[in-house]
Design a protein around this motif. Structure first.
Motif, PDB file in Angstrom:
ATOM      1  N   TYR A   1       0.846  -1.167   0.000  1.00 45.32           N
ATOM      2  CA  TYR A   1       0.000   0.000   0.000  1.00 45.32           C
ATOM      3  C   TYR A   1       0.886   1.222   0.000  1.00 45.32           C
ATOM      4  O   TYR A   1       2.091   1.153   0.267  1.00 45.32           O
ATOM      5  CB  TYR A   1      -0.960  -0.012   1.198  1.00 45.32           C
ATOM      6  N   ARG A   2       0.279   2.357  -0.315  1.00 45.62           N
ATOM      7  CA  ARG A   2       1.005   3.620  -0.286  1.00 45.62           C
ATOM      8  C   ARG A   2       0.228   4.621   0.553  1.00 45.62           C
ATOM      9  O   ARG A   2      -0.989   4.734   0.419  1.00 45.62           O
ATOM     10  CB  ARG A   2       1.167   4.173  -1.704  1.00 45.62           C
ATOM     11  N   ARG A   3       0.947   5.322   1.407  1.00 44.09           N
ATOM     12  CA  ARG A   3       0.312   6.383   2.179  1.00 44.09           C
ATOM     13  C   ARG A   3       0.064   7.579   1.269  1.00 44.09           C
ATOM     14  O   ARG A   3       0.794   7.789   0.289  1.00 44.09           O
ATOM     15  CB  ARG A   3       1.184   6.810   3.355  1.00 44.09           C
ATOM     16  N   LEU A   4      -0.905   8.362   1.612  1.00 42.42           N
ATOM     17  CA  LEU A   4      -1.213   9.568   0.863  1.00 42.42           C
ATOM     18  C   LEU A   4       0.020  10.475   0.867  1.00 42.42           C
ATOM     19  O   LEU A   4       0.585  10.774   1.918  1.00 42.42           O
ATOM     20  CB  LEU A   4      -2.410  10.287   1.498  1.00 42.42           C
ATOM     21  N   GLY A   5       0.472  10.864  -0.296  1.00 44.12           N
ATOM     22  CA  GLY A   5       1.638  11.719  -0.405  1.00 44.12           C
ATOM     23  C   GLY A   5       2.930  10.966  -0.666  1.00 44.12           C
ATOM     24  O   GLY A   5       3.948  11.586  -0.981  1.00 44.12           O
ATOM     25  N   ASP A   6       2.930   9.630  -0.521  1.00 45.57           N
ATOM     26  CA  ASP A   6       4.138   8.849  -0.816  1.00 45.57           C
ATOM     27  C   ASP A   6       4.420   8.879  -2.313  1.00 45.57           C
ATOM     28  O   ASP A   6       3.509   9.036  -3.137  1.00 45.57           O
ATOM     29  CB  ASP A   6       3.962   7.379  -0.398  1.00 45.57           C
ATOM     30  N   ARG A   7       5.711   8.717  -2.650  1.00 47.74           N
ATOM     31  CA  ARG A   7       6.067   8.576  -4.054  1.00 47.74           C
ATOM     32  C   ARG A   7       5.460   7.291  -4.599  1.00 47.74           C
ATOM     33  O   ARG A   7       5.217   6.348  -3.850  1.00 47.74           O
ATOM     34  CB  ARG A   7       7.593   8.539  -4.212  1.00 47.74           C
ATOM     35  N   TRP A   8       5.229   7.254  -5.898  1.00 48.73           N
ATOM     36  CA  TRP A   8       4.600   6.103  -6.526  1.00 48.73           C
ATOM     37  C   TRP A   8       5.389   4.823  -6.262  1.00 48.73           C
ATOM     38  O   TRP A   8       4.831   3.759  -6.040  1.00 48.73           O
ATOM     39  CB  TRP A   8       4.465   6.347  -8.031  1.00 48.73           C
ATOM     40  N   GLU A   9       6.710   4.899  -6.228  1.00 45.36           N
ATOM     41  CA  GLU A   9       7.546   3.717  -6.061  1.00 45.36           C
ATOM     42  C   GLU A   9       7.560   3.220  -4.614  1.00 45.36           C
ATOM     43  O   GLU A   9       7.890   2.067  -4.362  1.00 45.36           O
ATOM     44  CB  GLU A   9       9.003   4.017  -6.486  1.00 45.36           C
ATOM     45  N   ALA A  10       7.289   4.107  -3.668  1.00 41.66           N
ATOM     46  CA  ALA A  10       7.358   3.729  -2.247  1.00 41.66           C
ATOM     47  C   ALA A  10       6.168   2.838  -1.901  1.00 41.66           C
ATOM     48  O   ALA A  10       5.023   3.248  -2.014  1.00 41.66           O
ATOM     49  CB  ALA A  10       7.354   4.965  -1.372  1.00 41.66           C
ATOM     50  N   ARG A  11       6.479   1.637  -1.493  1.00 44.81           N
ATOM     51  CA  ARG A  11       5.417   0.711  -1.102  1.00 44.81           C
ATOM     52  C   ARG A  11       5.655   0.236   0.321  1.00 44.81           C
ATOM     53  O   ARG A  11       6.777  -0.013   0.719  1.00 44.81           O
ATOM     54  CB  ARG A  11       5.368  -0.491  -2.035  1.00 44.81           C
ATOM     55  N   ARG A  12       4.604   0.074   1.041  1.00 45.03           N
ATOM     56  CA  ARG A  12       4.655  -0.433   2.418  1.00 45.03           C
ATOM     57  C   ARG A  12       3.859  -1.740   2.445  1.00 45.03           C
ATOM     58  O   ARG A  12       2.981  -1.962   1.624  1.00 45.03           O
ATOM     59  CB  ARG A  12       4.058   0.578   3.375  1.00 45.03           C
ATOM     60  N   HIS A  13       4.184  -2.565   3.423  1.00 44.25           N
ATOM     61  CA  HIS A  13       3.493  -3.853   3.547  1.00 44.25           C
ATOM     62  C   HIS A  13       2.900  -3.972   4.951  1.00 44.25           C
ATOM     63  O   HIS A  13       3.466  -3.469   5.909  1.00 44.25           O
ATOM     64  CB  HIS A  13       4.460  -5.014   3.292  1.00 44.25           C
ATOM     65  N   ALA A  14       1.780  -4.646   5.024  1.00 45.05           N
ATOM     66  CA  ALA A  14       1.129  -4.885   6.316  1.00 45.05           C
ATOM     67  C   ALA A  14       0.526  -6.277   6.300  1.00 45.05           C
ATOM     68  O   ALA A  14       0.076  -6.769   5.262  1.00 45.05           O
ATOM     69  CB  ALA A  14       0.051  -3.840   6.579  1.00 45.05           C
ATOM     70  N   HIS A  15       0.538  -6.909   7.465  1.00 43.89           N
ATOM     71  CA  HIS A  15      -0.114  -8.211   7.637  1.00 43.89           C
ATOM     72  C   HIS A  15      -1.411  -7.935   8.388  1.00 43.89           C
ATOM     73  O   HIS A  15      -1.391  -7.392   9.492  1.00 43.89           O
ATOM     74  CB  HIS A  15       0.799  -9.149   8.432  1.00 43.89           C
ATOM     75  N   VAL A  16      -2.534  -8.292   7.801  1.00 45.63           N
ATOM     76  CA  VAL A  16      -3.833  -7.914   8.354  1.00 45.63           C
ATOM     77  C   VAL A  16      -4.688  -9.152   8.582  1.00 45.63           C
ATOM     78  O   VAL A  16      -4.741 -10.040   7.744  1.00 45.63           O
ATOM     79  CB  VAL A  16      -4.571  -6.952   7.387  1.00 45.63           C
ATOM     80  N   HIS A  17      -5.356  -9.187   9.737  1.00 44.95           N
ATOM     81  CA  HIS A  17      -6.385 -10.187  10.012  1.00 44.95           C
ATOM     82  C   HIS A  17      -7.695  -9.438  10.139  1.00 44.95           C
ATOM     83  O   HIS A  17      -7.820  -8.517  10.942  1.00 44.95           O
ATOM     84  CB  HIS A  17      -6.117 -10.937  11.320  1.00 44.95           C
ATOM     85  N   LEU A  18      -8.667  -9.820   9.356  1.00 40.66           N
ATOM     86  CA  LEU A  18      -9.975  -9.179   9.386  1.00 40.66           C
ATOM     87  C   LEU A  18     -10.903 -10.012  10.259  1.00 40.66           C
ATOM     88  O   LEU A  18     -11.038 -11.220  10.061  1.00 40.66           O
ATOM     89  CB  LEU A  18     -10.538  -9.090   7.957  1.00 40.66           C
ATOM     90  N   VAL A  19     -11.518  -9.378  11.244  1.00 39.38           N
ATOM     91  CA  VAL A  19     -12.462 -10.055  12.118  1.00 39.38           C
ATOM     92  C   VAL A  19     -13.839  -9.451  11.857  1.00 39.38           C
ATOM     93  O   VAL A  19     -14.018  -8.242  11.940  1.00 39.38           O
ATOM     94  CB  VAL A  19     -12.079  -9.882  13.605  1.00 39.38           C
ATOM     95  N   CYS A  20     -14.791 -10.302  11.520  1.00 40.29           N
ATOM     96  CA  CYS A  20     -16.149  -9.860  11.204  1.00 40.29           C
ATOM     97  C   CYS A  20     -17.130 -10.563  12.134  1.00 40.29           C
ATOM     98  O   CYS A  20     -16.876 -11.680  12.575  1.00 40.29           O
ATOM     99  CB  CYS A  20     -16.512 -10.232   9.764  1.00 40.29           C
ATOM    100  N   ALA A  21     -18.235  -9.922  12.391  1.00 42.38           N
ATOM    101  CA  ALA A  21     -19.287 -10.529  13.207  1.00 42.38           C
ATOM    102  C   ALA A  21     -20.640 -10.156  12.621  1.00 42.38           C
ATOM    103  O   ALA A  21     -20.834  -9.044  12.140  1.00 42.38           O
ATOM    104  CB  ALA A  21     -19.192 -10.046  14.647  1.00 42.38           C
TER     105      ALA A  21
END
Length: 164
Positions: free
Chosen positions: A1-21
């Motif tokens: 993902y990219r934060r608002l304002g990041d350069r196009w090449e700058a990418r960040r990664h996150a590990h996400v668990h989605l919990v739904c009910a």
């Protein structure tokens, strides 16, 4: 993902668990096309099914013993004869949210054993009419096993995660 304002090449990664009910039966909703199948396939990784509160009388009793009124008396001690039967026969469509609302609707200065069945019904009055407690067991209906319910509530010890 990219934060608002990041350069196009700058990418960040996150590990996400989605919990739904939900209170809905999502596979049935998918089958009748009321829920998106592609979304269900993405979130359907680990499904934990928790029975509704109406099917867990020991949890209702434990809640009533644990929660207090404003005067410090446990809700279970404030309830008079016949009140517990009304509460255990109630459908609790909103699960613990409705049980917590019920506690708040009780007279907060009630003495031990002073809450009557009519006061219980009045505290439940905000619930839809079809969800009001059914009458006590009649000739063709088996009465509730109060000793068994109390014993299961005492032994339950809040078994988190067992209803999978």
């Amino acid at each position: 993902y990219r934060r608002l304002g990041d350069r196009w090449e700058a990418r960040r990664h996150a590990h996400v668990h989605l919990v739904c009910a939900t209170l809905k039966d999502l596979p049935a909703e998918v089958a009748r096309r009321a829920f998106r199948e592609d979304l269900w396939n993405r979130i359907n990784v680990v499904v934990v099914r928790v029975p509704p509160l109406k099917d867990r009388p020991e949890d209702i009793v434990a809640f009533l013993k644990q929660r207090t009124l404003d005067n410090g008396i446990a809700v279970s001690n404030a309830l008079g004869p016949g009140c517990l039967e009304i509460l255990l026969r109630h459908d609790w469509p909103g699960n613990f949210r409705d049980l917590a609302k019920f506690r708040l609707r009780l007279p907060q200065d009630a003495a031990a054993g002073s809450v009557t069945p009519s006061a219980c019904r009045e505290a439940l009055a905000g619930m839809p009419a079809e969800d009001l407690p059914r009458p006590a067991a009649g000739a063709g209906e088996a009465p509730l096993d109060w000793a068994g319910i109390t014993a299961r509530a005492a032994a339950s010890g809040r078994r988190g995660g067992q209803h999978i």
